[in-house]
Design a protein around this motif. Structure first.
Motif, PDB file in Angstrom:
ATOM      1  N   UNK A 367       0.846  -1.183   0.000  1.00 32.93           N
ATOM      2  CA  UNK A 367       0.000   0.000   0.000  1.00 32.93           C
ATOM      3  C   UNK A 367       0.891   1.247   0.000  1.00 32.93           C
ATOM      4  N   UNK A 368       0.800   2.041  -1.051  1.00 33.09           N
ATOM      5  CA  UNK A 368       1.502   3.320  -1.042  1.00 33.09           C
ATOM      6  C   UNK A 368       0.470   4.383  -0.710  1.00 33.09           C
ATOM      7  N   UNK A 401       3.477  11.627  -3.982  1.00 32.27           N
ATOM      8  CA  UNK A 401       4.413  10.509  -3.821  1.00 32.27           C
ATOM      9  C   UNK A 401       3.783   9.175  -4.208  1.00 32.27           C
ATOM     10  N   UNK A 402       2.509   9.015  -3.895  1.00 34.68           N
ATOM     11  CA  UNK A 402       1.874   7.702  -3.917  1.00 34.68           C
ATOM     12  C   UNK A 402       1.880   6.965  -5.247  1.00 34.68           C
ATOM     13  N   UNK A 406       4.141   3.757  -6.236  1.00 31.34           N
ATOM     14  CA  UNK A 406       3.467   2.489  -6.558  1.00 31.34           C
ATOM     15  C   UNK A 406       4.037   1.878  -7.839  1.00 31.34           C
ATOM     16  N   UNK A 407       4.448   2.726  -8.785  1.00 31.54           N
ATOM     17  CA  UNK A 407       5.037   2.205 -10.027  1.00 31.54           C
ATOM     18  C   UNK A 407       6.327   1.457  -9.711  1.00 31.54           C
ATOM     19  N   UNK A 417      -0.081  -7.478  -5.470  1.00 29.35           N
ATOM     20  CA  UNK A 417      -1.173  -6.518  -5.381  1.00 29.35           C
ATOM     21  C   UNK A 417      -0.627  -5.199  -4.843  1.00 29.35           C
ATOM     22  N   UNK A 418      -0.790  -4.141  -5.632  1.00 30.42           N
ATOM     23  CA  UNK A 418      -0.292  -2.828  -5.216  1.00 30.42           C
ATOM     24  C   UNK A 418      -1.452  -1.835  -5.251  1.00 30.42           C
ATOM     25  N   UNK A 419      -1.701  -1.212  -4.100  1.00 27.62           N
ATOM     26  CA  UNK A 419      -2.754  -0.206  -4.028  1.00 27.62           C
ATOM     27  C   UNK A 419      -2.134   1.134  -3.681  1.00 27.62           C
TER      28      UNK A 419
END
Lengths: 546, 163
Positions: A367-368, A401-402, A406-407, A417-419
């Motif tokens: 989670x970012x 930033x988020x 996340x990339x 899984x990246x949120x």
């Protein structure tokens, strides 16, 4: 072997095992880009703004054991990168940022796209270099990678003038690095707890039988689902964590640095006679804000492992009766249920979105986040059980930033899984990266808690500025669903609480797509508990107080 | 409290601004700062005169140690040490003042190193305190120009700052 400076640069990256370089080309780095083009080992990720290049490298580094690498051109390329560099600096993230510079003969002449990169970044890097001769590139990059990840990690900038990247020099990659002026007493790793350290820390906490809290940066360092975990501490920490911090007899701080968002007012924090033991890799972090009684300088994993062997061979055991009383007190504070909120069937509560996100992803996502209320709700309600899963700008508090972070995380962990939990304010600070996500097919799930306000600003204005919402209302917002679609992604608008779970399920079922979820949340919701700036940890505002 | 901090650092471009930048970024005082290469031309020796509480001085030492270009740091005030500063003072020296200024210079063990029909340039070495006293001792209105290097310091006897 004679090579050009640009060839040497790429060879060095290959030697360091660099998998991805996040960057943006420009005049001063054309020779380096030309060499990148001629090889396949080091992959380049073309971002849409240099700030995002550095955040992506940062996300990559935070979620792995590796150094993140960014490549930018001179002048505006560097100045755009500065926010990313400062973000990494405050959170002790190992990065090597390579910047192009105007040719050496132009330096100081106010040349086109010239900026004093070394000067402008000096206060926000661990170290930086201007390379004036191609023969020095290899040794400098070797040092840069070593400095970035050793001791207390941090970003290192290497500025390479254009003529140097085109100059020929003898190349060999140094096997070792020696910097007489730099000898970290200990070798560390990324400023977040490693898995091995987490296991040891868990064992230590069990052995001591004491309650354990994590800072915002340390979430996942101790499993949130553990009985002994009392939640996050600090400005938006749980009541039991903050009261425990304030009232304990002995505080064992592991790699925490007692910053203002963590302990609030120093005088108030010091007003009780607790003893503090502080373990940190950086001697300068010890007794910087809070005087400690016992300090141990070292890598957390090593120190905790030594502590464990001492404790295990000791005949002394924790005082069971005293611990029982302490836990009784903790339970009393816990019963305040400081994270409770009133759910609604009319308006989407942001806390509910995060709780549902946790449920749908089995608590196992990376989670970012961006910065603001959504960041705090993500920290409070997504119960992190593993280190390196929670990726946020804790120190600098960088909006934007988020998504780029996340990339970097998604590239480091394909298939994971990246949120990205964000707000309608923060996401617009680097929204152009949706284009990068399309180019590299990064199936990130953007969880936008859209309350039409810069929520944290609005909250402070409500509490401390007489409800005067000066410039915190986000008017003229784009249609995020259409915007996501315009970038080639999937967008879902969620307006009803009853649709939250279904929408999240649908989004996460789309394994190959980036899905932008626009949750229209309750715009009046605030983050509780809250220790106002400058107040002490026990001077807390709870939801029920208002 | 006043502290005199001595350090060895890489004789490299930018090293000085890293130290100066650290002091301004973290809000530490600099009363004076002197720097020059040592017998090893790759290394410079710096003397910083600063002031602050014990906690601040501890942080200054730690933060200086963190700088990659800084090789080693010593707080000279922690033990016996010697401090010297060089001052050049140009004074208006005419009429009766000429003799009086020469006498004062002799009393303070200074030297007149340049003479014109209207001026003397006086060289004086000593502690900061001694130089201050000299300036107080002569007629203030005669001072045309003062140049001071800031203190350089060294430990006494076996206290040696070396790599």
């Amino acid at each position: 072997m004679e090579l050009t400076g640009a060839e040497i640069t790429i060879r060095c990256l290959q030697e360091e095992g660099v998998e991805y370089v996040f960057g943006y080309p420009g005049g001063a780095v054309l020779f380096i880009y030309d060499e990148l083009f001629k090889q396949e080992q080091v992959k380049h990720v073309l971002v849409r703004h240099e700030q995002a290049a550095v955040h992506a490298a940062d996300g990559y580094a935070r979620s792995t054991d590796k150094v993140g690498v960014a490549l930018v051109t001179s002048g505006p390329g560097v100045t755009n990168a500065v926010t990313g560099i400062a973000t990494a600096y405050l959170d002790s993230i190992p990065l090597v940022v390579i910047s192009g510079q105007v040719p050496t003969s132009y330096i100081g002449e106010d040349a086109f796209q010239e900026v004093d990169a070394v000067g402008i970044t000096r206060p926000c890097v661990k170290h930086n270099f201007l390379v004036k001769d191609a023969k020095d590139i290899a040794a400098t990059l070797k040092k840069a990678f070593y400095l970035a990840k050793s001791g207390r990690p941090g970003p290192v900038l290497v500025d390479i003038p254009k003529d140097v990247s085109n100059q020929k020099a003898e190349y060999s990659y140094p096997a070792t690095v020696s910097i007489r002026s730099y000898n970290p007493q200990v070798q560390g790793d990324i400023g977040q707890i490693k898995r091995a350290a987490q296991l040891q820390l868990t064992e230590l906490v069990r052995l001591l039988g004491a309650p354990c809290t994590n800072t915002l940066m340390g979430l996942g360092g101790f499993p949130a689902s553990d009985q002994q975990f009392v939640g996050m501490l600090g400005m938006h920490g749980t009541y039991e964590a903050n009261m425990g911090m304030q009232n304990c007899d002995v505080l064992l701080a592991v790699g925490a640095r007692f910053d203002d968002r963590v302990i609030g007012n120093v005088a108030h924090f010091n007003s009780v006679p607790r003893k503090i033991i502080h373990i940190d890799i950086d001697p300068a972090s010890i007794s910087k804000r809070v005087k400690v009684d016992v300090s141990i300088v070292g890598d957390v994993a090593n120190v905790v492992s030594d502590l464990l062997s001492v404790l295990n061979s000791s005949k002394q055991k924790p005082d069971a009766a005293a611990l029982k009383d302490w836990w009784k007190q903790i339970a009393e504070w816990r019963s305040a249920n400081s994270l409770s909120y009133k759910n609604s069937s009319e308006l989407i509560k942001p806390q509910y979105v995060i709780e549902t996100l946790h449920k749908i992803t089995g608590g196992d996502a990376f989670v970012t986040s961006d910065v603001g209320q959504h960041q705090m709700w993500a920290a409070q309600y997504y119960k992190f059980n593993q280190p390196r899963r929670w990726i946020n700008s804790g120190g600098l508090g960088t909006m934007g930033f988020g998504l780029p972070a996340a990339m970097g995380v998604q590239l480091a962990h394909p298939g994971a899984t990246v949120a990205c939990v964000t707000g309608e304010g923060s996401i617009q600070m680097n929204i152009q990266e949706l284009s990068t996500c399309k180019q590299y097919r990064l199936p990130i799930k953007v969880i936008a808690l859209n309350n039409r306000y810069l929520g944290m600003v609005r909250q402070w204005q409500e509490f401390f500025h007489g409800n005067r919402y000066s410039q915190s209302y986000m008017d003229a917002l784009p249609d995020f669903v259409k915007l996501a679609e315009a970038y080639g992604h999937v967008g879902i608008l969620v307006e009803k609480p009853s649709d939250v779970e279904g929408a999240l399920k649908e989004a996460f079922a789309r394994k190959d797509d980036l899905v932008f979820l626009d949750f229209r949340t309750d715009s009046t919701e605030n983050v509780y508990p809250m220790v106002p700036g400058g107040k002490g940890l026990s001077e807390v505002i709870l939801a029920e107080d208002l | 409290m006043r502290h005199i901090i001595s350090l060895l650092m890489e004789n490299e471009a930018g090293a000085l601004s890293r130290v100066a930048g650290l002091f301004s970024a973290r809000g530490y005082n600099i009363e004076s700062l002197t720097v020059a290469p040592t017998e090893d031309p790759t290394m410079s020796r710096m003397t910083i005169v600063t002031s602050g509480s014990d906690d601040v001085i501890e942080q200054i030492n730690k933060q200086l140690n963190k700088l990659v270009d800084v090789v080693t740091v010593m707080d000279l005030t922690d033990g016996d040490h010697i401090e010297r500063e060089l001052m050049l003072v140009k004074v208006r020296a005419t009429g009766n003042d000429r003799e009086e200024l020469k006498r004062m210079t002799d009393i303070f063990r200074g030297r007149v190193i340049d003479v014109s029909d209207k001026t003397y340039t006086i060289e004086l070495t000593g502690t900061e305190h001694k130089l201050d006293r000299f300036l107080q001792a002569i007629d203030h209105t005669l001072i045309l120009e003062t140049v001071r290097t800031g203190a350089s310091g060294i430990g006494r006897g076996d206290r040696i700052l070396k790599l």
